[in-house]
Design a protein around this motif. Structure first.
Motif, PDB file in Angstrom:
ATOM      1  N   ILE A 143       0.846  -1.186   0.040  1.00  0.00           N
ATOM      2  CA  ILE A 143       0.114  -0.163   0.090  1.00  0.00           C
ATOM      3  C   ILE A 143       0.911   1.218   0.073  1.00  0.00           C
ATOM      4  N   GLU A 144       0.625   2.131  -0.908  1.00  0.00           N
ATOM      5  CA  GLU A 144       1.483   3.249  -0.998  1.00  0.00           C
ATOM      6  C   GLU A 144       0.907   4.390  -0.302  1.00  0.00           C
ATOM      7  N   PHE A 145      -0.586   4.440  -0.211  1.00  0.00           N
ATOM      8  CA  PHE A 145      -1.197   5.466   0.416  1.00  0.00           C
ATOM      9  C   PHE A 145      -2.377   4.738   1.401  1.00  0.00           C
ATOM     10  N   THR A 166      -0.471  -4.217   7.949  1.00  0.00           N
ATOM     11  CA  THR A 166       0.561  -5.000   7.497  1.00  0.00           C
ATOM     12  C   THR A 166       1.199  -4.874   6.162  1.00  0.00           C
ATOM     13  N   ARG A 167       0.396  -4.289   5.467  1.00  0.00           N
ATOM     14  CA  ARG A 167       0.965  -3.900   4.120  1.00  0.00           C
ATOM     15  C   ARG A 167       1.692  -2.499   3.586  1.00  0.00           C
ATOM     16  N   LEU A 168       1.981  -2.029   4.789  1.00  0.00           N
ATOM     17  CA  LEU A 168       2.655  -0.770   4.701  1.00  0.00           C
ATOM     18  C   LEU A 168       4.316  -1.024   4.434  1.00  0.00           C
ATOM     19  N   ARG A 169       4.863  -0.123   3.766  1.00  0.00           N
ATOM     20  CA  ARG A 169       6.076  -0.470   3.400  1.00  0.00           C
ATOM     21  C   ARG A 169       7.003   0.948   3.616  1.00  0.00           C
ATOM     22  N   PRO A 170       8.412   1.130   3.546  1.00  0.00           N
ATOM     23  CA  PRO A 170       8.961   2.257   3.701  1.00  0.00           C
ATOM     24  C   PRO A 170       8.567   3.150   2.208  1.00  0.00           C
ATOM     25  N   GLY A 171       7.995   4.352   2.616  1.00  0.00           N
ATOM     26  CA  GLY A 171       7.477   5.163   1.582  1.00  0.00           C
ATOM     27  C   GLY A 171       6.125   5.446   1.604  1.00  0.00           C
ATOM     28  N   SER A 172       5.289   4.314   2.341  1.00  0.00           N
ATOM     29  CA  SER A 172       3.792   4.517   2.371  1.00  0.00           C
ATOM     30  C   SER A 172       3.379   5.700   3.246  1.00  0.00           C
ATOM     31  N   VAL A 173       2.157   6.155   2.849  1.00  0.00           N
ATOM     32  CA  VAL A 173       1.911   7.349   3.512  1.00  0.00           C
ATOM     33  C   VAL A 173       0.449   6.802   4.077  1.00  0.00           C
ATOM     34  N   VAL A 174       0.554   7.572   5.353  1.00  0.00           N
ATOM     35  CA  VAL A 174      -0.739   6.981   6.195  1.00  0.00           C
ATOM     36  C   VAL A 174      -1.445   8.488   6.785  1.00  0.00           C
ATOM     37  N   LEU A 175      -2.863   8.502   6.453  1.00  0.00           N
ATOM     38  CA  LEU A 175      -3.595   9.594   7.177  1.00  0.00           C
ATOM     39  C   LEU A 175      -4.618   9.010   8.211  1.00  0.00           C
ATOM     40  N   HIS A 176      -4.311   9.369   9.482  1.00  0.00           N
ATOM     41  CA  HIS A 176      -5.405   9.266  10.549  1.00  0.00           C
ATOM     42  C   HIS A 176      -6.367  10.508  10.800  1.00  0.00           C
ATOM     43  N   GLN A 177      -7.690  10.329  10.149  1.00  0.00           N
ATOM     44  CA  GLN A 177      -8.404  11.508   9.979  1.00  0.00           C
ATOM     45  C   GLN A 177      -9.121  11.748  11.393  1.00  0.00           C
ATOM     46  N   ASP A 178      -9.289  10.819  12.290  1.00  0.00           N
ATOM     47  CA  ASP A 178     -10.004  10.878  13.316  1.00  0.00           C
ATOM     48  C   ASP A 178      -8.870  11.325  14.703  1.00  0.00           C
ATOM     49  N   PHE A 179      -7.837  11.771  14.466  1.00  0.00           N
ATOM     50  CA  PHE A 179      -6.763  11.736  15.386  1.00  0.00           C
ATOM     51  C   PHE A 179      -7.152  12.859  16.439  1.00  0.00           C
ATOM     52  N   ALA A 180      -8.158  13.603  16.445  1.00  0.00           N
ATOM     53  CA  ALA A 180      -8.711  14.501  16.981  1.00  0.00           C
ATOM     54  C   ALA A 180      -9.813  13.994  18.094  1.00  0.00           C
ATOM     55  N   SER A 207      -7.782  17.719  12.256  1.00  0.00           N
ATOM     56  CA  SER A 207      -7.842  16.336  13.179  1.00  0.00           C
ATOM     57  C   SER A 207      -7.097  15.208  12.242  1.00  0.00           C
ATOM     58  N   THR A 208      -6.439  15.574  11.144  1.00  0.00           N
ATOM     59  CA  THR A 208      -5.717  14.486  10.451  1.00  0.00           C
ATOM     60  C   THR A 208      -4.369  14.358  10.877  1.00  0.00           C
ATOM     61  N   LEU A 209      -3.664  13.187  11.259  1.00  0.00           N
ATOM     62  CA  LEU A 209      -2.158  12.937  11.449  1.00  0.00           C
ATOM     63  C   LEU A 209      -1.858  12.417  10.458  1.00  0.00           C
ATOM     64  N   ALA A 210      -0.807  13.056   9.592  1.00  0.00           N
ATOM     65  CA  ALA A 210      -0.088  12.395   8.309  1.00  0.00           C
ATOM     66  C   ALA A 210       1.156  11.951   8.671  1.00  0.00           C
ATOM     67  N   PHE A 211       1.477  10.800   8.295  1.00  0.00           N
ATOM     68  CA  PHE A 211       2.914  10.214   8.397  1.00  0.00           C
ATOM     69  C   PHE A 211       3.594   9.377   7.142  1.00  0.00           C
ATOM     70  N   GLU A 212       4.586   9.235   7.195  1.00  0.00           N
ATOM     71  CA  GLU A 212       5.200   8.318   6.314  1.00  0.00           C
ATOM     72  C   GLU A 212       6.089   7.113   6.925  1.00  0.00           C
ATOM     73  N   VAL A 213       5.933   5.999   6.341  1.00  0.00           N
ATOM     74  CA  VAL A 213       6.702   4.970   6.787  1.00  0.00           C
ATOM     75  C   VAL A 213       8.297   5.130   6.248  1.00  0.00           C
ATOM     76  N   VAL A 214       9.254   4.925   7.184  1.00  0.00           N
ATOM     77  CA  VAL A 214      10.622   5.334   6.831  1.00  0.00           C
ATOM     78  C   VAL A 214      11.547   3.911   7.095  1.00  0.00           C
ATOM     79  N   ARG A 215      11.107   3.012   7.579  1.00  0.00           N
ATOM     80  CA  ARG A 215      11.738   1.764   7.836  1.00  0.00           C
ATOM     81  C   ARG A 215      10.749   0.498   8.104  1.00  0.00           C
TER      82      ARG A 215
END
Length: 327
Positions: A143-145, A166-180, A207-215
């Motif tokens: 999964i890229e995004f 489980t399908r995230l890889r280095p470079g994958s971007v995740v947005l958690h919209q309900d982080f607030a 309310s969205t936290l964005a992060f990228e998998v780096v390892r």
């Protein structure tokens, strides 16, 4: 500046069409989704939106992808998951229907969603129904995004963790919209568990936290997240680690340190530790943002604490008085 952080200065320049479908997320979040599609994502791996709702967020992301110089509509696919209906357990609003209200005898707004997203249907794959039924447990494709706006319950988050994280890889971007959302502490302590393997983009976009998998994320970490095997104390420590990384959202309006502290209270509450939950929550009643926006949350925790105290004989002083008078 992080790779995703370079998108923040571009937010104010984004002009989305007035015809964009109704959405429960803010304009800033829609703009960020557009920028991700336009300037960051490639579509070489899966692009997944969990909780597409009425289509506003899907539209913003798809529009960005269409205008991207690298996304290929012939091969790239955006996967949209949702119940696409209103009713108990769906957390959907009747505003997702084209007329803004549910037609008589009709619960599904899937046709409305298709109509709104018609320009992007050639590269949009729609998965309608319960996520446990519409996602494939055998799918291990990268999964890229991943946009998570569906994990309103622990049950659904387990599906997200087992079949998507489980399908995230280095470079994958995740947005958690309900982080607030303090009532969704699994978003917060799971992020804490992932901190050694991710890079947070910057301040939350509302309310969205964005992060990228780096390892690479170790399998045992993902297993612990999916199986909810952390103790309450471990979860509180994981949330504290996130508190050290973020403060307010990028507009300055949401105090995330306080929100995350409130999430700790719900962590204890869900574990049945109501006295502990209220001891964490009570000091937060003086927080202006929380007292204004989460009054019902405080009432829920206070009521649970009082019921628990009654069931266990009241306060220590009450128990001593009862013992002294022989009751």
């Amino acid at each position: 500046m992080t790779k995703l952080g370079r998108l923040y200065p571009l937010l104010d320049d984004v002009r989305l069409p007035e015809t964009i479908p109704y959405s429960q997320v803010s304009t800033w979040e829609l703009q960020f989704l557009y920028l991700l599609g336009r300037h960051h994502l490639t579509g070489e791996d899966r692009l997944v939106e969990l909780g597409s709702g009425g289509g506003g967020s899907t539209y913003a992301l798809a529009l960005g992808l269409r205008e991207s110089p690298v996304f290929d509509e012939r091969t790239g696919r955006l996967h949209a998951y949702d119940f696409f209906r209103v009713g108990k357990g769906t957390f959907a609003t009747e505003k997702f229907f084209t007329d803004g209200a549910k037609p008589r005898g009709e619960n599904s707004f899937l046709d409305d969603f298709r109509g709104r997203l018609e320009p992007f249907l050639p590269f949009l794959e729609i998965h309608a129904g319960d996520l446990w039924q519409t996602s494939d447990p055998e799918d291990t494709s990268a999964i890229e995004f991943l946009h998570v706006d569906i994990a309103k319950t622990a049950r659904v988050f387990r599906c997200v963790a087992e079949r998507f994280l489980t399908r995230l890889r280095p470079g994958s971007v995740v947005l958690h919209q309900d982080f607030a959302g303090p009532r969704l502490p699994w978003l917060h302590h799971s992020t804490g568990a992932l901190l050694p393997y991710i890079e947070i983009a910057g301040p939350p976009i509302r309310s969205t936290l964005a992060f990228e998998v780096v390892r690479p994320i170790p399998g045992h970490v993902l297993k612990a997240v999916a199986e909810d095997s952390y103790s309450v104390d471990e979860k509180l420590a994981l949330i504290s680690a996130v508190q050290e990384r973020i403060d307010r959202d990028h507009t300055g309006g949401i105090p995330f340190k306080a929100v995350l502290e409130f999430a700790k209270a719900y962590t204890a509450h869900y574990a049945g530790e109501h006295r502990r939950a209220w001891s964490i929550a009570k000091p937060l009643t003086s927080d202006e943002y929380l007292s204004r926006t989460r009054a019902d949350h405080f009432e829920q925790l206070r009521r649970a604490y009082e019921q628990d105290r009654e069931q266990h004989g009241g306060s220590r002083l009450t128990r001593l008085v009862r013992k002294a008078v022989g009751r």
